[in-house]
Design an enzyme around this catalytic site. Structure first.
Site, mmCIF file in Angstrom:
data_model
loop_
_atom_site.group_PDB
_atom_site.id
_atom_site.type_symbol
_atom_site.label_atom_id
_atom_site.label_comp_id
_atom_site.label_asym_id
_atom_site.label_seq_id
_atom_site.Cartn_x
_atom_site.Cartn_y
_atom_site.Cartn_z
ATOM 1 N N ASN A 34 0.539 -1.004 0.097
ATOM 2 C CA ASN A 34 0.106 -0.271 -0.269
ATOM 3 C C ASN A 34 0.730 0.986 0.220
ATOM 4 O O ASN A 34 2.103 1.092 -0.180
ATOM 5 C CB ASN A 34 -1.067 -0.219 1.173
ATOM 6 C CG ASN A 34 0.103 -0.491 3.153
ATOM 7 O OD1 ASN A 34 0.246 0.843 2.936
ATOM 8 N ND2 ASN A 34 -0.271 -1.542 3.017
ATOM 9 N N ARG A 35 0.348 2.256 -0.045
ATOM 10 C CA ARG A 35 0.926 3.544 -0.438
ATOM 11 C C ARG A 35 1.448 3.945 0.851
ATOM 12 O O ARG A 35 1.565 5.988 1.204
ATOM 13 C CB ARG A 35 0.784 4.272 -1.310
ATOM 14 C CG ARG A 35 -0.479 3.924 -2.281
ATOM 15 C CD ARG A 35 -0.929 5.511 -3.386
ATOM 16 N NE ARG A 35 -1.776 5.080 -4.562
ATOM 17 C CZ ARG A 35 -1.034 4.566 -5.678
ATOM 18 N NH1 ARG A 35 0.714 4.618 -5.706
ATOM 19 N NH2 ARG A 35 -0.962 4.025 -7.224
#
Ligand code: CTP
Ligand code: CA
Length: 228
Positions: A34-35
């Protein structure tokens, strides 16, 4: 107030902060991730250290420097993060789950690199749900009286606003505090400013902060301390 003006009001407390984003392997070279940059979790650790706490930072793929004076434990996957957080939480006064933990992981991780079949059918990934570390910490309370804090990155959608989703999540998780963070449209991930609303376990608003991630971090510790 200036960060340097803060009282050492976390002196004598041990706080555990998870930060970053977990990576769930698909094969030796690929993962589901994920970011999350880890900036908000790192800011929480730095702010707690500045206020006199002993800090354990459980860092999952954090891509910013970790603050001096903080004990760092590295974790890659959700399972590793869970083990590290639980070990540190056994003697912690406060646990803050700022890490973005994968909700699902691949059922298996291939031992060798997955090869494409030119012109072949698209591969379907089989996933399995991971353990909800925050809900588990809230249910178990590894140390009596421990304050458990979650984060929720929300975008509004047809089902409800950012705050409505946050309120439902606060009631579902069983944590003492939930820091609701509006993301998307340039807010939240990877930026230096955050815009948060702090809810208690019933979903009531107990704090708000807009500013740098350090300012938000101090607002979170203020909310923790005002619980007594
Ligand atoms: N969290 C956790 N373990 C997981 C998933 C999430 O401990 N397996 C924690 C996060 O660290 C965060 C909080 O739960 O503190 C909320 O995470 P979030 O992803 O917003 O909530 P979910 O319950 O996973 O709901 P959804 O992703 O569907 O919005
Ligand atoms: Ca999630």
């Amino acid at each position: 107030a200036l960060v340097s003006d803060r009282p050492r009001d976390l002196e004598g407390r041990h706080v555990v902060v998870s930060a970053g984003g977990t990576r769930e392997p698909l094969d030796p070279v690929r993962f589901l991730g994920n970011r999350s940059s880890g900036r908000q979790g790192v800011a929480l650790a730095q702010a707690a250290h500045a206020r006199g706490a002993r800090v354990t930072l459980v860092a999952a793929n954090v891509d910013v420097p970790v603050p001096a004076g903080v004990d760092v434990v590295h974790a890659e996957t959700g399972a590793e993060l869970r083990d590290a957080v639980r070990a540190a939480a056994k003697d912690a006064d406060v646990v803050v789950m700022a890490a973005a933990v994968a909700d699902f992981r691949p059922v298996t991780s291939a031992e060798s690199k997955i090869k494409k079949q030119p012109g072949g059918a698209p591969t379907v990934l089989e996933l399995v749900e991971t353990v909800d570390i925050l809900a588990e910490l809230a249910a178990e309370r590894l140390r009596p009286g421990q304050v458990v804090v979650g984060f929720a990155a929300e975008t509004g959608d047809q089902a409800g606003s950012v705050l409505e989703h946050g309120r439902a999540k606060a009631q579902r998780k069983g944590a003492d505090l939930l820091v609701v963070n509006a993301v998307g449209g340039g807010r939240g991930f990877g930026t230096d400013v955050n815009d948060v609303t702090i809810l208690d376990g019933s979903g009531a608003v107990v704090g708000e902060a807009t500013g740098t991630k350090i300012e938000v971090a101090h607002a979170v510790w203020d909310a923790v301390l005002s619980r007594g």
